[in-house]
Write a protein that holds these residues in place. Structure first.
Motif, PDB file in Angstrom:
ATOM      1  N   ARG A 152      -4.885  -7.360   3.351  1.00  0.00           N
ATOM      2  CA  ARG A 152      -3.498  -7.566   2.924  1.00  0.00           C
ATOM      3  C   ARG A 152      -2.827  -6.244   2.560  1.00  0.00           C
ATOM      4  O   ARG A 152      -3.487  -5.301   2.113  1.00  0.00           O
ATOM      5  CB  ARG A 152      -3.443  -8.509   1.714  1.00  0.00           C
ATOM      6  N   THR A 153      -1.529  -6.216   2.708  1.00  0.00           N
ATOM      7  CA  THR A 153      -0.752  -5.038   2.331  1.00  0.00           C
ATOM      8  C   THR A 153      -0.938  -4.726   0.844  1.00  0.00           C
ATOM      9  O   THR A 153      -0.817  -5.625   0.006  1.00  0.00           O
ATOM     10  CB  THR A 153       0.744  -5.274   2.619  1.00  0.00           C
ATOM     11  N   HIS A 154      -1.273  -3.477   0.550  1.00  0.00           N
ATOM     12  CA  HIS A 154      -1.444  -3.011  -0.840  1.00  0.00           C
ATOM     13  C   HIS A 154      -2.522  -3.817  -1.586  1.00  0.00           C
ATOM     14  O   HIS A 154      -2.488  -3.930  -2.816  1.00  0.00           O
ATOM     15  CB  HIS A 154      -0.133  -3.102  -1.628  1.00  0.00           C
ATOM     16  N   GLN A 155      -3.491  -4.345  -0.868  1.00  0.00           N
ATOM     17  CA  GLN A 155      -4.462  -5.251  -1.497  1.00  0.00           C
ATOM     18  C   GLN A 155      -5.217  -4.615  -2.657  1.00  0.00           C
ATOM     19  O   GLN A 155      -5.313  -5.202  -3.747  1.00  0.00           O
ATOM     20  CB  GLN A 155      -5.473  -5.733  -0.448  1.00  0.00           C
ATOM     21  N   ILE A 156      -5.753  -3.421  -2.455  1.00  0.00           N
ATOM     22  CA  ILE A 156      -6.530  -2.775  -3.511  1.00  0.00           C
ATOM     23  C   ILE A 156      -5.660  -2.492  -4.721  1.00  0.00           C
ATOM     24  O   ILE A 156      -6.050  -2.745  -5.870  1.00  0.00           O
ATOM     25  CB  ILE A 156      -7.171  -1.475  -2.978  1.00  0.00           C
ATOM     26  N   ARG A 157      -4.462  -2.010  -4.494  1.00  0.00           N
ATOM     27  CA  ARG A 157      -3.559  -1.663  -5.583  1.00  0.00           C
ATOM     28  C   ARG A 157      -3.148  -2.911  -6.375  1.00  0.00           C
ATOM     29  O   ARG A 157      -3.097  -2.891  -7.612  1.00  0.00           O
ATOM     30  CB  ARG A 157      -2.336  -0.938  -5.023  1.00  0.00           C
ATOM     31  N   ALA A 158      -2.865  -3.986  -5.644  1.00  0.00           N
ATOM     32  CA  ALA A 158      -2.449  -5.229  -6.301  1.00  0.00           C
ATOM     33  C   ALA A 158      -3.594  -5.869  -7.070  1.00  0.00           C
ATOM     34  O   ALA A 158      -3.412  -6.374  -8.182  1.00  0.00           O
ATOM     35  CB  ALA A 158      -1.894  -6.201  -5.272  1.00  0.00           C
ATOM     36  N   HIS A 159      -4.802  -5.854  -6.497  1.00  0.00           N
ATOM     37  CA  HIS A 159      -5.954  -6.446  -7.184  1.00  0.00           C
ATOM     38  C   HIS A 159      -6.341  -5.623  -8.411  1.00  0.00           C
ATOM     39  O   HIS A 159      -6.766  -6.180  -9.435  1.00  0.00           O
ATOM     40  CB  HIS A 159      -7.127  -6.576  -6.224  1.00  0.00           C
ATOM     41  N   LEU A 160      -6.208  -4.306  -8.328  1.00  0.00           N
ATOM     42  CA  LEU A 160      -6.472  -3.475  -9.502  1.00  0.00           C
ATOM     43  C   LEU A 160      -5.448  -3.753 -10.600  1.00  0.00           C
ATOM     44  O   LEU A 160      -5.808  -3.852 -11.777  1.00  0.00           O
ATOM     45  CB  LEU A 160      -6.449  -1.991  -9.125  1.00  0.00           C
ATOM     46  N   LYS A 161      -4.187  -3.865 -10.219  1.00  0.00           N
ATOM     47  CA  LYS A 161      -3.144  -4.150 -11.210  1.00  0.00           C
ATOM     48  C   LYS A 161      -3.419  -5.482 -11.889  1.00  0.00           C
ATOM     49  O   LYS A 161      -3.268  -5.617 -13.118  1.00  0.00           O
ATOM     50  CB  LYS A 161      -1.770  -4.164 -10.544  1.00  0.00           C
ATOM     51  N   GLU A 162      -3.837  -6.476 -11.122  1.00  0.00           N
ATOM     52  CA  GLU A 162      -4.162  -7.793 -11.683  1.00  0.00           C
ATOM     53  C   GLU A 162      -5.314  -7.686 -12.669  1.00  0.00           C
ATOM     54  O   GLU A 162      -5.409  -8.482 -13.623  1.00  0.00           O
ATOM     55  CB  GLU A 162      -4.524  -8.758 -10.542  1.00  0.00           C
ATOM     56  N   SER A 163      -6.190  -6.692 -12.474  1.00  0.00           N
ATOM     57  CA  SER A 163      -7.350  -6.493 -13.339  1.00  0.00           C
ATOM     58  C   SER A 163      -7.070  -5.535 -14.487  1.00  0.00           C
ATOM     59  O   SER A 163      -7.977  -5.197 -15.253  1.00  0.00           O
ATOM     60  CB  SER A 163      -8.529  -5.969 -12.499  1.00  0.00           C
ATOM     61  N   GLY A 164      -5.831  -5.065 -14.576  1.00  0.00           N
ATOM     62  CA  GLY A 164      -5.439  -4.227 -15.704  1.00  0.00           C
ATOM     63  C   GLY A 164      -5.551  -2.738 -15.479  1.00  0.00           C
ATOM     64  O   GLY A 164      -5.508  -1.966 -16.442  1.00  0.00           O
ATOM     65  N   PHE A 165      -5.674  -2.310 -14.222  1.00  0.00           N
ATOM     66  CA  PHE A 165      -5.826  -0.881 -13.943  1.00  0.00           C
ATOM     67  C   PHE A 165      -4.861  -0.445 -12.858  1.00  0.00           C
ATOM     68  O   PHE A 165      -4.407  -1.239 -12.036  1.00  0.00           O
ATOM     69  CB  PHE A 165      -7.268  -0.562 -13.533  1.00  0.00           C
ATOM     70  N   SER A 166      -4.556   0.847 -12.866  1.00  0.00           N
ATOM     71  CA  SER A 166      -3.660   1.407 -11.855  1.00  0.00           C
ATOM     72  C   SER A 166      -4.247   2.698 -11.315  1.00  0.00           C
ATOM     73  O   SER A 166      -4.938   3.440 -12.024  1.00  0.00           O
ATOM     74  CB  SER A 166      -2.277   1.677 -12.452  1.00  0.00           C
ATOM     75  N   ILE A 167      -3.971   2.956 -10.051  1.00  0.00           N
ATOM     76  CA  ILE A 167      -4.434   4.179  -9.415  1.00  0.00           C
ATOM     77  C   ILE A 167      -3.558   5.339  -9.854  1.00  0.00           C
ATOM     78  O   ILE A 167      -2.337   5.196 -10.030  1.00  0.00           O
ATOM     79  CB  ILE A 167      -4.403   4.030  -7.885  1.00  0.00           C
ATOM     80  N   VAL A 168      -4.163   6.481 -10.063  1.00  0.00           N
ATOM     81  CA  VAL A 168      -3.439   7.684 -10.471  1.00  0.00           C
ATOM     82  C   VAL A 168      -2.311   7.979  -9.482  1.00  0.00           C
ATOM     83  O   VAL A 168      -2.493   7.908  -8.264  1.00  0.00           O
ATOM     84  CB  VAL A 168      -4.423   8.876 -10.560  1.00  0.00           C
ATOM     85  N   CYS A 169      -1.131   8.275 -10.027  1.00  0.00           N
ATOM     86  CA  CYS A 169       0.056   8.662  -9.258  1.00  0.00           C
ATOM     87  C   CYS A 169       0.546   7.565  -8.314  1.00  0.00           C
ATOM     88  O   CYS A 169       1.126   7.861  -7.266  1.00  0.00           O
ATOM     89  CB  CYS A 169      -0.191   9.946  -8.452  1.00  0.00           C
ATOM     90  N   ASP A 170       0.324   6.321  -8.678  1.00  0.00           N
ATOM     91  CA  ASP A 170       0.822   5.218  -7.861  1.00  0.00           C
ATOM     92  C   ASP A 170       2.296   4.972  -8.203  1.00  0.00           C
ATOM     93  O   ASP A 170       2.617   4.549  -9.310  1.00  0.00           O
ATOM     94  CB  ASP A 170       0.007   3.953  -8.123  1.00  0.00           C
ATOM     95  N   PRO A 171       3.216   5.216  -7.264  1.00  0.00           N
ATOM     96  CA  PRO A 171       4.638   5.081  -7.565  1.00  0.00           C
ATOM     97  C   PRO A 171       5.113   3.634  -7.680  1.00  0.00           C
ATOM     98  O   PRO A 171       6.177   3.377  -8.228  1.00  0.00           O
ATOM     99  CB  PRO A 171       5.316   5.775  -6.369  1.00  0.00           C
TER     100      PRO A 171
END
Length: 259
Positions: A152-171
């Motif tokens: 899925r589009t942005h899958q890793i970023r979205a699943h991390l956000k759902e888990s309470g974390f964000s990737i460094v420098c994610d706009p």
């Protein structure tokens, strides 16, 4: 000013071409910016007609594979559709997960809000599964390995956000777009903060490896994309200061063929 190429070649034969994409390059045409740099057009200039079988985000760096003929395209597309492809991503996140391994099975809906982000939506979302592994924490950050089982589009970023974390420098998915600076992680740093250049100021997400069956020979092949210069600089500094290295147990060969 040195021009950074859109990609470097990892592997190529008559059936496939595998490249290491730089961050900031689109995989295909973008409806919002028709003139933006595109990886497929750059690769076609060198290899002729190619066929896309998967994609990664514009701001993500790393391994991308293309088919070079219709037969290879069909074979690879079926592998992606049947989830026979193994993908590994490395990312640097803000904070420290309390888990060592995390399985996320949350339905995702692309373009689900006003910011065109992918969001978790149990009713309208598509099945989406990612396995995360904590490689280790270092200062204010942590290295995480992500294995998406769907695309899925942005899958890793979205699943991390759902888990309470964000990737460094994610706009898009982080309220903290602060770049990585040596002065922030090294206790005894004597430089001038006003003149300091960040080690990394773009999305810290890298498609590190892709494992497929060759479309003609059926040999199992693993392609690995070395880190770009900015992410490699961060890796070296964090490994030196905190003894945490996402590549510590990896032989880092760019292509591995399994019998």
């Amino acid at each position: 000013m040195k021009i950074v190429p859109d990609y470097t070649v990892i592997f190529a034969d008559e059936d496939i071409v595998v490249v290491n994409k730089r961050s900031g390059v689109l995989i295909a045409a973008d409806r919002y910016d028709a003139d933006a740099p595109r990886l497929d057009l750059s690769v076609e200039k060198e290899f002729g007609k190619i066929f896309a079988v998967h994609r990664i985000d514009k701001d993500t760096s790393g391994v991308v594979i293309y088919a070079r003929n219709a037969e290879a395209h069909r074979a690879l597309s079926m592998q992606f559709e049947n989830r026979e492809v193994s993908k590994i991503y490395h990312c640097l996140v803000n904070g420290h997960p309390l888990w060592k391994d995390l399985h996320v099975d949350a339905k995702l809906l692309p373009d689900g809000d006003a910011k065109h982000r992918t969001i978790v939506n149990k009713r309208s979302g598509k099945p989406s599964v990612t396995d995360f592994h904590l490689i280790g924490s270092c200062g204010p950050y942590s290295w995480i390995e992500a294995r998406p089982h769907t695309g899925r589009t942005h899958q890793i970023r979205a699943h991390l956000k759902e888990s309470g974390f964000s990737i460094v420098c994610d706009p898009l998915y982080s309220g903290n777009q602060k770049p990585v600076r040596l002065s922030d992680i090294k206790r005894k740093w004597n430089g001038d903060v006003d003149d300091e250049k960040p080690l990394l100021s773009r999305l810290a997400l890298h498609a590190y490896s892709l494992e497929i069956n060759h479309p003609k020979t059926s040999q199992r092949m693993i392609f690995k994309a070395p880190y770009a210069r900015d992410m490699e600089a961060v890796r070296k500094q964090l490994a030196k200061l905190f003894k945490v290295d996402p590549l510590a147990d990896d032989n880092q060969k760019e292509v591995t063929v399994e019998a």
